[in-house]
Scaffold this motif. Structure first.
Motif, PDB file in Angstrom:
ATOM      1  N   ALA A  66       0.839  -1.206   0.000  1.00  0.00           N
ATOM      2  CA  ALA A  66       0.000   0.000   0.000  1.00  0.00           C
ATOM      3  C   ALA A  66       0.873   1.255   0.000  1.00  0.00           C
ATOM      4  O   ALA A  66       0.564   2.231  -0.687  1.00  0.00           O
ATOM      5  CB  ALA A  66      -0.945  -0.005   1.199  1.00  0.00           C
ATOM      6  N   ASP A  82      -5.834   1.929  -3.000  1.00  0.00           N
ATOM      7  CA  ASP A  82      -6.988   1.980  -2.094  1.00  0.00           C
ATOM      8  C   ASP A  82      -7.515   0.571  -1.811  1.00  0.00           C
ATOM      9  O   ASP A  82      -7.847   0.247  -0.668  1.00  0.00           O
ATOM     10  CB  ASP A  82      -8.114   2.844  -2.685  1.00  0.00           C
ATOM     11  N   ASP A  83      -7.572  -0.263  -2.863  1.00  0.00           N
ATOM     12  CA  ASP A  83      -8.031  -1.649  -2.676  1.00  0.00           C
ATOM     13  C   ASP A  83      -7.074  -2.424  -1.767  1.00  0.00           C
ATOM     14  O   ASP A  83      -7.502  -3.174  -0.890  1.00  0.00           O
ATOM     15  CB  ASP A  83      -8.158  -2.359  -4.027  1.00  0.00           C
ATOM     16  N   VAL A  84      -5.777  -2.254  -1.994  1.00  0.00           N
ATOM     17  CA  VAL A  84      -4.781  -2.946  -1.165  1.00  0.00           C
ATOM     18  C   VAL A  84      -4.869  -2.455   0.277  1.00  0.00           C
ATOM     19  O   VAL A  84      -4.796  -3.253   1.224  1.00  0.00           O
ATOM     20  CB  VAL A  84      -3.357  -2.755  -1.741  1.00  0.00           C
ATOM     21  N   THR A  85      -5.058  -1.151   0.472  1.00  0.00           N
ATOM     22  CA  THR A  85      -5.179  -0.594   1.825  1.00  0.00           C
ATOM     23  C   THR A  85      -6.407  -1.173   2.530  1.00  0.00           C
ATOM     24  O   THR A  85      -6.333  -1.548   3.708  1.00  0.00           O
ATOM     25  CB  THR A  85      -5.262   0.943   1.768  1.00  0.00           C
ATOM     26  N   GLU A  86      -7.519  -1.274   1.813  1.00  0.00           N
ATOM     27  CA  GLU A  86      -8.732  -1.856   2.406  1.00  0.00           C
ATOM     28  C   GLU A  86      -8.504  -3.319   2.782  1.00  0.00           C
ATOM     29  O   GLU A  86      -8.859  -3.752   3.882  1.00  0.00           O
ATOM     30  CB  GLU A  86      -9.901  -1.743   1.430  1.00  0.00           C
ATOM     31  N   LEU A  87      -7.888  -4.074   1.898  1.00  0.00           N
ATOM     32  CA  LEU A  87      -7.589  -5.475   2.177  1.00  0.00           C
ATOM     33  C   LEU A  87      -6.626  -5.596   3.357  1.00  0.00           C
ATOM     34  O   LEU A  87      -6.807  -6.450   4.238  1.00  0.00           O
ATOM     35  CB  LEU A  87      -6.998  -6.142   0.932  1.00  0.00           C
ATOM     36  N   ARG A  88      -5.620  -4.729   3.394  1.00  0.00           N
ATOM     37  CA  ARG A  88      -4.670  -4.724   4.517  1.00  0.00           C
ATOM     38  C   ARG A  88      -5.395  -4.489   5.833  1.00  0.00           C
ATOM     39  O   ARG A  88      -5.143  -5.178   6.824  1.00  0.00           O
ATOM     40  CB  ARG A  88      -3.611  -3.645   4.313  1.00  0.00           C
ATOM     41  N   ARG A 132      -3.709   4.660  -7.869  1.00  0.00           N
ATOM     42  CA  ARG A 132      -4.388   5.114  -6.656  1.00  0.00           C
ATOM     43  C   ARG A 132      -5.547   4.154  -6.307  1.00  0.00           C
ATOM     44  O   ARG A 132      -5.728   3.781  -5.161  1.00  0.00           O
ATOM     45  CB  ARG A 132      -4.891   6.538  -6.830  1.00  0.00           C
ATOM     46  N   ALA A 133      -6.320   3.739  -7.313  1.00  0.00           N
ATOM     47  CA  ALA A 133      -7.443   2.820  -7.074  1.00  0.00           C
ATOM     48  C   ALA A 133      -6.940   1.470  -6.551  1.00  0.00           C
ATOM     49  O   ALA A 133      -7.509   0.909  -5.607  1.00  0.00           O
ATOM     50  CB  ALA A 133      -8.252   2.638  -8.354  1.00  0.00           C
ATOM     51  N   ILE A 134      -5.872   0.978  -7.142  1.00  0.00           N
ATOM     52  CA  ILE A 134      -5.290  -0.288  -6.669  1.00  0.00           C
ATOM     53  C   ILE A 134      -4.757  -0.109  -5.254  1.00  0.00           C
ATOM     54  O   ILE A 134      -4.952  -0.966  -4.389  1.00  0.00           O
ATOM     55  CB  ILE A 134      -4.195  -0.782  -7.629  1.00  0.00           C
TER      56      ILE A 134
END
Length: 182
Positions: A60, A88-94, A84-86
């Motif tokens: 992230a 954000d997705d990785v941050t949410e998954l993290r 940025r979208a990826i």
């Protein structure tokens, strides 16, 4: 020897005082869930979740907004938006994985406490019985079998409650909706 093995060995030593109608399967039943729990593997799983969440944190950070492309114009803007979208997705998954890691670590600590209490109760129950006469020994052995059975039942219930709470914590709203439609 496992805790359950120690208890069954004690029951075998006490067989003369328990009578011929002892059902070892019945005595063993409350202890099975505890005996089947691999706390070390559970702990390794909690550690793996934490390490994976940490790796996702690194990913992230690498995807944080900034000039990663060296491109100008629409192509650079599009690539930055996608990054940025990826990110954000990785941050949410993290964040989800980190929460699961914390929950799993808490469950591990709870299970560890349950097993320590269980082992202590079984150690008390399987301690040598003082030879104070046949009737007294028979009564003491019966009391210890009851203690061990109660300890096994309580520990098994604790393991089950902990695993149920962990499973409930892992469910997402979407999973609950799907489960309700089955």
């Amino acid at each position: 020897m496992s805790v359950l093995g120690e208890f069954l060995a004690a029951v075998d030593r006490w067989h003369d005082h328990l009578g011929p109608d002892i059902d070892l399967d019945e005595l063993e039943a409350p202890h099975r869930a505890v005996a089947d729990l691999d706390l070390e593997a559970f702990g390794r799983h909690a550690d793996h979740l934490r390490a994976t969440a940490d790796a996702l944190d690194d990913a992230a950070q690498a995807l944080a907004p900034g000039d990663h492309t060296g491109w100008d114009g629409a192509g650079g803007d599009g690539l930055a938006d996608a990054t940025r979208a990826i990110g954000d997705d990785v941050t949410e998954l993290r964040d989800i994985l980190a929460e699961h890691a914390r929950t799993t670590a808490t469950a591990h600590d709870t299970l560890d406490r349950i097993l320590r209490d269980y082992r202590a109760a079984i150690a008390d129950a399987t301690a040598p019985v003082p030879a104070t006469g046949t009737d007294a020994v028979r009564a003491e052995v019966a009391t210890r079998v009851e203690l061990a059975t109660a300890a096994g039942t309580a520990a098994a219930q604790g393991v089950d409650d902990t695993m149920t709470a962990l499973a409930d914590e892992y469910r997402s709203a979407g999973e609950l909706v799907l489960a309700g439609e089955r």
